[in-house]
Design a protein around this motif. Structure first.
Motif, PDB file in Angstrom:
ATOM      1  N   GLU A 465      29.086 -19.992  23.049  1.00 19.57           N
ATOM      2  CA  GLU A 465      29.437 -20.749  21.848  1.00 19.57           C
ATOM      3  C   GLU A 465      28.877 -22.172  21.883  1.00 19.57           C
ATOM      4  OE1 GLU A 465      33.580 -18.208  21.352  1.00 19.57           O
ATOM      5  OE2 GLU A 465      33.646 -20.320  21.954  1.00 19.57           O
ATOM      6  N   TRP A 468      25.232 -21.966  21.182  1.00 19.18           N
ATOM      7  CA  TRP A 468      25.058 -21.782  19.739  1.00 19.18           C
ATOM      8  C   TRP A 468      25.197 -23.112  19.004  1.00 19.18           C
ATOM      9  CZ3 TRP A 468      22.860 -18.798  16.508  1.00 19.18           C
ATOM     10  CH2 TRP A 468      22.753 -17.407  16.714  1.00 19.18           C
ATOM     11  N   LEU A 469      26.206 -23.881  19.361  1.00 15.29           N
ATOM     12  CA  LEU A 469      26.425 -25.169  18.707  1.00 15.29           C
ATOM     13  C   LEU A 469      25.255 -26.113  18.969  1.00 15.29           C
ATOM     14  CD1 LEU A 469      28.155 -27.146  17.107  1.00 15.29           C
ATOM     15  CD2 LEU A 469      29.397 -27.692  19.218  1.00 15.29           C
ATOM     16  N   SER A 472      22.303 -25.032  16.903  1.00 13.47           N
ATOM     17  CA  SER A 472      22.505 -25.339  15.487  1.00 13.47           C
ATOM     18  C   SER A 472      22.300 -26.822  15.196  1.00 13.47           C
ATOM     19  CB  SER A 472      23.902 -24.914  15.053  1.00 13.47           C
ATOM     20  OG  SER A 472      24.107 -23.520  15.259  1.00 13.47           O
ATOM     21  N   LEU A 475      18.460 -27.532  15.411  1.00  9.19           N
ATOM     22  CA  LEU A 475      17.641 -26.945  14.343  1.00  9.19           C
ATOM     23  C   LEU A 475      17.960 -27.527  12.972  1.00  9.19           C
ATOM     24  CD1 LEU A 475      17.675 -23.213  15.516  1.00  9.19           C
ATOM     25  CD2 LEU A 475      15.835 -24.873  15.767  1.00  9.19           C
ATOM     26  N   LEU A 476      19.198 -27.970  12.782  1.00 10.88           N
ATOM     27  CA  LEU A 476      19.593 -28.524  11.481  1.00 10.88           C
ATOM     28  C   LEU A 476      19.407 -30.035  11.392  1.00 10.88           C
ATOM     29  CD1 LEU A 476      22.860 -26.471  10.827  1.00 10.88           C
ATOM     30  CD2 LEU A 476      20.597 -26.116   9.805  1.00 10.88           C
ATOM     31  N   GLY A 511      16.170 -26.516  20.284  1.00 10.64           N
ATOM     32  CA  GLY A 511      17.038 -25.572  19.576  1.00 10.64           C
ATOM     33  C   GLY A 511      16.568 -24.140  19.735  1.00 10.64           C
ATOM     34  N   LEU A 515      18.513 -20.945  21.478  1.00 10.26           N
ATOM     35  CA  LEU A 515      18.678 -19.633  20.849  1.00 10.26           C
ATOM     36  C   LEU A 515      18.212 -18.515  21.776  1.00 10.26           C
ATOM     37  CD1 LEU A 515      17.621 -20.074  17.108  1.00 10.26           C
ATOM     38  CD2 LEU A 515      19.920 -19.708  18.036  1.00 10.26           C
TER      39      LEU A 515
END
Length: 545
Positions: A465, A468-469, A472, A475-476, A511, A515
């Motif tokens: 998790e 994943w954070l 994210s 990438l954002l 990022g 992933l």
């Protein structure tokens, strides 16, 4: 002694020291290495974190005339005399490529700091919408060498750096196949893969790690080994005055005296040094002991490829009457072998001698060093999970669970906090009071939140998790920047602003790597469940295998 060596006890004792010493220090050292690697590009990150400065730039720093610089110093002095007529320190920074505004810094009598940016044409404080108060990339530098804890932090980092040197030496002693392991990296082999990753990253970066640890201690030698200075000098300032071949330091007299026009001092300093000034400072403004210094503009081309800094020149004046007291011309080297040796150590450590080529090399080697520390910490848990040694009796499982949570927070949690710091910069309102301090406080709060998450969630879930954070957030980040400032990656590239573009490109790459790590964890967990559902279920509750 020979008997101990023959029985292998020495190697075994080194193995114990390397394992537990590295684990305890690894959490702090990972922070030091990761933030140090990021801090190599501190000015570039600061450039990205201050989008308003380039948007509101009204002067071209490279084309300023001497009269324009003099007028800006006059505006800066006028503001400082209003807010801090008597204090410990003043500094006026003239516009530069990174900061096309007038920068003011000061300290009151108790050395409490203050800062303000002025419009270089009007001399008025910049409004909040044009002045994004932020520590910028320097936040990572401060994390690297003092953990935002001042003098105590410097001592703490020095302590763990010494432990790192011990871990490196003990690691060399217990590493019998150091050359073979340089070429060995097996994937998807559980414990063997983590050991290979630890060995390869250790061997490849070993010279860099030894250099960076030793030079890091040498940079603060006056802090870590001050005895000789205090034995021979009543005041440390006298030591530095003699070292820099300047007039002796003068304590405050308590006699009030106004600072003369810094404009005249600037003009004299620039004429003497033969180049534009970058900073004008005043020590003890408002006191008869006040001294002003004019610092010449630094030319990176002059310092390129040189480990002994030749300096950009500076001139010292009596700030109450404008009389010249001392000067050092640009390129003039202090004739002191000990000082030159320390300068070499400093420039080696901070990678400021070879341009972006050296910076990227240090960045990659720093990340490899962080991988070495992280893989060693994870390997510890993998080995203990497969074969617990019951070191803590009935509390062993609980201790291991705490170690696992610390591993997660120290590795993925810190990575989340670092990229989260960039998000905080964009999301925190510009008008917030003490905004730069709030950014740093939120950084630590976010980091602490990852530790709580690691405690509350099963280990394998927490790893996945948090990865994943992290992915994210990376990438954002370009999208967040586009929404909040209107700047975007394509426009950066189109405007040839590779400093800002590099920040976002690096975030995207990291990022994607995160992933891939999440995908790898999922595939491995799926294979384990197919091979042995019961065993996989137990390991899923314990952590990465």
């Amino acid at each position: 002694m020979e008997k101990v060596l023959e029985q292998g006890n020495f190697r075994q004792s080194m193995s114990w020291l390397h394992t537990w010493g590295s684990l305890v220090a690894g959490w702090v050292l990972f922070c030091i290495f990761l933030t140090g690697a990021i801090g190599v590009f501190d000015d570039d990150i600061t450039h990205w974190m201050n989008p308003e400065q380039k948007q509101t730039a009204v002067v071209d720093p490279a084309s300023l005339t001497q009269s324009e610089r003099a007028a800006m110093v006059e505006m800066g002095q006028r503001y400082l005399q209003e807010v801090m007529p008597e204090g410990h320190f003043w500094a006026i920074g003239l516009p530069s490529e990174d900061h096309p505004v007038i920068r003011l810094f000061w300290q009151d009598m108790q050395e409490n700091p203050g800062a303000q940016l002025l419009d270089p044409l009007k001399g008025e404080p910049l409004p909040a919408e044009q002045n994004r108060q932020t520590e910028g990339g320097h936040h990572f530098v401060h994390m690297h060498f003092e953990l935002h804890a001042g003098q105590a932090g410097i001592w703490l980092v020095g302590f763990f750096t010494m432990i790192m040197l011990v871990a490196l030496v003990s690691g060399i002693i217990i590493h019998r196949r150091i050359f073979k392991d340089f070429f060995t990296l097996r994937f998807s082999k559980g414990q063997r893969s983590w050991l290979d990753a630890h060995n390869v990253s250790s061997v490849i970066t070993l010279p860099f790690q030894l250099m960076i640890a030793y030079t890091g201690l040498a940079v603060f030698v006056a802090v870590y080994m001050p005895a000789a200075m205090y034995v021979n000098y009543q005041n440390p300032e006298d030591f530095f005055s003699e070292l820099f071949e300047e007039p002796p330091h003068q304590a405050e007299t308590g006699i009030k005296a106004e600072v003369v026009s810094l404009t005249n001092i600037l003009l004299q300093g620039e004429q003497l040094l033969g180049r534009p000034a970058s900073f004008v400072t005043v020590e003890h403004p408002g006191d008869s002991s006040a001294r002003a210094r004019v610092f010449g503009l630094f030319d990176p081309d002059e310092a390129f490829g040189k480990l002994v800094s030749q300096g950009s020149g500076r001139a010292m004046f009596n700030a109450t009457n404008g009389q010249l007291m001392h000067h050092r011309m640009p390129g003039q080297v202090i004739d002191n072998p000990a000082y030159s040796a320390q300068q070499i150590m400093r420039r080696l450590h901070f990678a400021n001698y070879g341009g972006y080529t050296v910076r990227w090399l240090y960045f990659l080697l720093g990340l490899a060093g962080a991988v070495m520390i992280a893989s060693g910490s994870i390997l510890f848990m993998v080995k203990r999970r497969q074969k617990a040694l019951n070191e803590f009796g009935r509390h062993t499982a609980r201790v291991y669970r705490g170690i696992e949570a610390l591993n997660i927070a120290a590795i993925t949690g810190l990575a989340i906090a670092c990229v989260g710091f960039l998000w905080i910069n964009r999301l925190l309102p510009l008008e917030v009071d003490m905004r730069a301090v709030r950014e740093i406080q939120l950084f630590f709060l976010l980091w602490f939140g990852t530790f709580l998450h690691a405690i509350l969630r099963p280990a394998i879930s927490a790893w996945r998790e948090q990865l994943w954070l992290f992915a994210s957030l990376c990438l954002l980040l370009p999208i967040l920047n586009w929404i909040t400032t209107g700047d975007q990656l394509i426009s950066y590239i189109g405007n040839n602003d590779w400093r800002a573009a590099g920040v976002e490109l690096a975030a995207l790459l990291l990022g994607l790597l995160a992933l891939y790590s999440v995908r790898h964890l999922r595939q491995r967990q799926a294979r384990q469940q197919a091979d042995c559902p019961t065993r996989a279920s137990i390991q899923a509750q314990r952590g990465i295998s």
